[in-house]
Design an enzyme around this catalytic site. Structure first.
Site, PDB file in Angstrom:
ATOM      1  N   GLY A 271      -3.532  -3.508  -1.330  1.00 26.93           N
ATOM      2  CA  GLY A 271      -3.491  -2.194  -1.967  1.00 26.93           C
ATOM      3  C   GLY A 271      -2.067  -1.681  -2.061  1.00 26.93           C
ATOM      4  O   GLY A 271      -1.329  -2.011  -2.983  1.00 26.93           O
ATOM      5  N   GLY A 272      -1.645  -0.907  -1.060  1.00 25.62           N
ATOM      6  CA  GLY A 272      -0.342  -0.234  -1.090  1.00 25.62           C
ATOM      7  C   GLY A 272       0.824  -1.157  -1.407  1.00 25.62           C
ATOM      8  O   GLY A 272       1.704  -0.809  -2.208  1.00 25.62           O
TER       9      GLY A 272
ATOM     10  N   ASN B 217      -4.608  -4.527  -5.839  1.00 21.66           N
ATOM     11  CA  ASN B 217      -5.456  -3.404  -6.237  1.00 21.66           C
ATOM     12  C   ASN B 217      -4.588  -2.144  -6.269  1.00 21.66           C
ATOM     13  O   ASN B 217      -4.248  -1.596  -5.234  1.00 21.66           O
ATOM     14  CB  ASN B 217      -6.595  -3.252  -5.222  1.00 21.66           C
ATOM     15  N   TRP B 218      -4.271  -1.715  -7.483  1.00 25.96           N
ATOM     16  CA  TRP B 218      -3.363  -0.561  -7.620  1.00 25.96           C
ATOM     17  C   TRP B 218      -4.089   0.754  -7.359  1.00 25.96           C
ATOM     18  O   TRP B 218      -3.458   1.798  -7.289  1.00 25.96           O
ATOM     19  CB  TRP B 218      -2.757  -0.527  -9.023  1.00 25.96           C
ATOM     20  N   LYS B 219      -5.397   0.733  -7.298  1.00 25.49           N
ATOM     21  CA  LYS B 219      -6.208   1.949  -7.135  1.00 25.49           C
ATOM     22  C   LYS B 219      -5.804   2.985  -8.204  1.00 25.49           C
ATOM     23  O   LYS B 219      -5.428   2.604  -9.305  1.00 25.49           O
ATOM     24  CB  LYS B 219      -6.067   2.513  -5.721  1.00 25.49           C
TER      25      LYS B 219
ATOM     26  N   GLU C 292     -13.973   1.924  -1.075  1.00 19.40           N
ATOM     27  CA  GLU C 292     -13.834   3.278  -1.626  1.00 19.40           C
ATOM     28  C   GLU C 292     -14.966   3.576  -2.601  1.00 19.40           C
ATOM     29  O   GLU C 292     -15.417   4.714  -2.724  1.00 19.40           O
ATOM     30  CB  GLU C 292     -12.444   3.438  -2.264  1.00 19.40           C
TER      31      GLU C 292
HETATM   32  C1  PEP Z   1      -7.403  -2.243  -0.784  1.00 12.87           C
HETATM   33  O1  PEP Z   1      -7.368  -1.214  -1.411  1.00 12.87           O
HETATM   34  O2  PEP Z   1      -8.205  -3.129  -1.128  1.00 12.87           O
HETATM   35  C2  PEP Z   1      -6.486  -2.436   0.337  1.00 12.87           C
HETATM   36  C3  PEP Z   1      -6.631  -3.490   1.081  1.00 12.87           C
HETATM   37  O3  PEP Z   1      -5.538  -1.460   0.541  1.00 12.87           O
HETATM   38  P1  PEP Z   1      -4.288  -1.521   1.558  1.00 12.87           P
HETATM   39  O4  PEP Z   1      -3.635  -2.861   1.374  1.00 12.87           O
HETATM   40  O5  PEP Z   1      -3.406  -0.389   1.132  1.00 12.87           O
HETATM   41  O6  PEP Z   1      -4.816  -1.351   2.935  1.00 12.87           O
END
Ligand code: PEP
Length: 254
Positions: free
Chosen positions: A233-234, A10-12, A97
């Protein structure tokens, strides 16, 4: 029952067009054809067409990060499932989010799930508790409500359906849930799915963990019996770390 592990990136709201195209090209080079794991990337909406073009013919799927349930009309700024269906095969629905920053309700999440499933796409149905909900012992109640409201009028649940367990306190914080907490909560989610749809459907349901997953903790998380994948995510923003996570997942589940 063998469940195919699934890793989503998930690149957001990150990466401009050139770095996005570079990352997609690098991931195609490092992950195309990887065995034993389904890999999906979810770039920002404007780059979904680029992602579909760059990854066409590869084993890497493309997903959207959000969707609107109405098919068309006066809904400025929204993107319908019908429009996405020609471009992607996966959609993240109910990310924390969306729930907490954009105040999306469980009922709205249900409409999105129904629409995505109705068009034959695979949702990543995200659920998760806030830190204060865990600390006050309400995790199971919160997850049960998110899941059961989300499942309203969804009959049957397609085989291989993906639930993403994402404790809100672990997302983007570096505070990964311990493998034990993640395993126990994913097992609790499977029990809730079994209560709603029966044991066979629950056994076939794929449950991801998400929340500060990275190349170092991916193998340990993925070796838990009720964790069938990761939503990342990150660490999905660099080819090296996302590739390492996917390879660790494939290795942990053979
Ligand atoms: C996400 O956005 O779904 C997520 C799990 O982010 P992160 O890995 O950055 O915690």
């Amino acid at each position: 029952m063998a469940r195919t592990p699934i890793i989503g990136g998930n690149w957001k709201l990150n990466l401009g067009r050139t770095p996005a195209r570079d990352l997609l090209t690098a991931l195609r080079a490092s992950l195309d054809g990887i065995a034993g794991v389904e890999v999906v990337v979810c770039p920002p909406a404007p780059w979904l067409g680029d992602a579909a073009d760059i990854l066409r013919g590869s084993s890497i799927g493309v997903g959207a990060q959000n969707v609107y349930w109405q098919p068309q009309g006066a809904f400025t700024g929204e993107v319908s499932a019908a429009l996405l269906a020609g471009v992607v095969d996966y959609v993240i629905v109910g990310h924390s989010e969306r729930r907490h920053v954009f105040h999306e309700t469980a009922e709205e999440t249900n409409k999105k799930l129904q629409t995505v499933l109705g068009l034959g796409m695979q949702p990543f149905f995200a659920v998760g508790e806030l830190r204060e909900e865990r600390e006050s012992g309400r995790t199971n109640d919160v997850l049960k409500r998110q899941l059961l409201v989300g499942f309203t009028d969804i009959e049957p649940l397609p085989e291989g359906f993906v639930v993403a367990y994402e404790p809100v306190w672990a997302i983007g914080t570096g505070l990964t849930a311990t493998p034990e907490i993640a395993q126990q909560t994913c097992a609790d989610i499977r029990a809730i799915v079994a209560g709603r749809y029966g044991e066979a459907t629950a056994e076939a349901c794929r449950i991801q963990y998400g929340g500060s997953a990275n190349a170092e903790n991916a193998g340990n998380l993925m070796s838990q019996p009720d964790i069938d994948g990761l939503l990342v995510g990150g660490a999905a923003l660099q080819a090296e770390s996302f590739t390492a996570i996917c390879k660790a997942a494939a290795a942990a589940t053979v």
